[in-house]
Design a protein around this motif. Structure first.
Motif, PDB file in Angstrom:
ATOM      1  N   ASP A  13     -21.527  41.860-124.097  1.00  8.28           N
ATOM      2  CA  ASP A  13     -22.222  40.674-123.594  1.00  8.28           C
ATOM      3  C   ASP A  13     -22.668  39.844-124.785  1.00  8.28           C
ATOM      4  O   ASP A  13     -23.008  40.402-125.827  1.00  8.28           O
ATOM      5  N   ASP A  14     -22.674  38.535-124.641  1.00  4.96           N
ATOM      6  CA  ASP A  14     -23.139  37.685-125.734  1.00  4.96           C
ATOM      7  C   ASP A  14     -24.641  37.424-125.647  1.00  4.96           C
ATOM      8  O   ASP A  14     -25.202  36.726-126.476  1.00  4.96           O
ATOM      9  N   ASP A  15     -25.313  38.027-124.675  1.00  9.97           N
ATOM     10  CA  ASP A  15     -26.764  37.901-124.502  1.00  9.97           C
ATOM     11  C   ASP A  15     -27.438  39.173-125.032  1.00  9.97           C
ATOM     12  O   ASP A  15     -27.335  40.240-124.427  1.00  9.97           O
ATOM     13  N   ILE A  18     -29.750  41.182-122.603  1.00 17.37           N
ATOM     14  CA  ILE A  18     -29.030  42.019-121.631  1.00 17.37           C
ATOM     15  C   ILE A  18     -28.542  43.291-122.317  1.00 17.37           C
ATOM     16  O   ILE A  18     -28.660  44.396-121.766  1.00 17.37           O
ATOM     17  N   SER A  35     -22.685  48.513-128.347  1.00 17.03           N
ATOM     18  CA  SER A  35     -22.838  47.162-127.814  1.00 17.03           C
ATOM     19  C   SER A  35     -22.084  46.167-128.686  1.00 17.03           C
ATOM     20  O   SER A  35     -22.184  46.221-129.910  1.00 17.03           O
ATOM     21  N   ASN A  37     -20.570  41.809-128.886  1.00 14.40           N
ATOM     22  CA  ASN A  37     -20.882  40.459-128.429  1.00 14.40           C
ATOM     23  C   ASN A  37     -19.681  39.634-127.990  1.00 14.40           C
ATOM     24  O   ASN A  37     -19.856  38.604-127.351  1.00 14.40           O
ATOM     25  N   GLU A  57     -19.463  41.351-119.631  1.00 18.43           N
ATOM     26  CA  GLU A  57     -19.809  40.016-119.127  1.00 18.43           C
ATOM     27  C   GLU A  57     -18.530  39.285-118.733  1.00 18.43           C
ATOM     28  O   GLU A  57     -17.510  39.377-119.418  1.00 18.43           O
ATOM     29  N   LEU A  60     -17.051  35.517-121.800  1.00 13.87           N
ATOM     30  CA  LEU A  60     -17.282  35.919-123.190  1.00 13.87           C
ATOM     31  C   LEU A  60     -16.493  35.045-124.144  1.00 13.87           C
ATOM     32  O   LEU A  60     -15.423  34.550-123.781  1.00 13.87           O
ATOM     33  N   GLY A  65     -14.193  38.709-119.418  1.00 14.46           N
ATOM     34  CA  GLY A  65     -14.342  40.045-118.845  1.00 14.46           C
ATOM     35  C   GLY A  65     -13.151  40.436-117.987  1.00 14.46           C
ATOM     36  O   GLY A  65     -12.708  41.582-117.999  1.00 14.46           O
ATOM     37  N   THR A  85     -22.378  39.085-114.608  1.00 18.49           N
ATOM     38  CA  THR A  85     -22.355  37.648-114.875  1.00 18.49           C
ATOM     39  C   THR A  85     -23.605  36.968-114.333  1.00 18.49           C
ATOM     40  O   THR A  85     -24.201  37.449-113.374  1.00 18.49           O
ATOM     41  N   LYS A 107     -26.582  38.742-113.052  1.00 15.02           N
ATOM     42  CA  LYS A 107     -27.727  38.729-113.955  1.00 15.02           C
ATOM     43  C   LYS A 107     -28.630  37.568-113.554  1.00 15.02           C
ATOM     44  O   LYS A 107     -28.127  36.562-113.066  1.00 15.02           O
TER      45      LYS A 107
END
Length: 184
Positions: A13-15, A18, A35, A37, A57, A60, A65, A85, A107
């Protein structure tokens, strides 16, 4: 079913918030996690390492995804994939599930317990599939030939001889001890 504690999870995920939330869930359950990104990083890692479950996600940088899910379904090692998402739609959810995603979550997550529950069931499914694969015989293995049952290498040889001889019009003499099933 009791779930083991040594699973390997990949979160993409780029968050960062999260990712921290997912890492916390993994830590509480004693699951190992990595993890990342971007989708590009994910494909590099997925090509080299095995994971039991992947949470990715939908949108991305690099690869989406769904592109990651599609690539993963071509690989011999099948991890369970959960798509997440913030900008989900019913169409995208249906598409992801048809492509083989285990689940589709939006999300921000309602609760960490919902995510933990989803991961737990994905890992349970993954474990069951791994167990089923242990009982699968190699392709082309015959386990029954008319009334003869057996799957050992010696029986595979017998089946091959039967197939070969049955194609001819020759008489065959079967020798063996009494009670070994020569009449079959």
């Amino acid at each position: 079913m009791a779930i083991q504690k040594n699973y390997n999870l990949l979160f993409i995920d780029d968050d960062r918030d999260i990712l921290r939330e997912l890492e916390g869930i993994a830590r509480v359950n004693r699951w190992s996690c990595l993890s990342l990104n971007t989708g590009s990083e994910a494909l590099e890692i997925l090509d080299r390492y095995r994971f039991d479950a992947v949470v990715v996600e939908l949108s991305l940088p690099g690869f989406s995804g769904l592109q990651i899910l599609e690539w993963m379904r071509t690989q011999p090692h099948q991890a369970e994939v959960i798509i997440i998402t913030a900008r989900g739609s019913v169409d995208t959810a249906v598409k992801a599930l048809k492509m083989g995603a285990f689940d589709y979550l939006t999300k921000p997550f309602e609760t960490a317990e919902k995510v933990r529950f989803c991961l737990h069931h994905a890992l349970e499914k993954h474990e069951l599939l791994k167990r089923m694969q242990q009982f699968q015989l190699p392709e082309g293995t015959v386990t029954e030939f008319e009334n003869i049952i057996g799957k050992s290498p010696k029986m595979q040889g017998v089946y091959e001889i039967i197939r070969h001889v049955s194609a001819s019009h020759s008489n065959v003499l079967v020798l063996g001890e009494s009670g070994t099933g020569k009449e079959l």
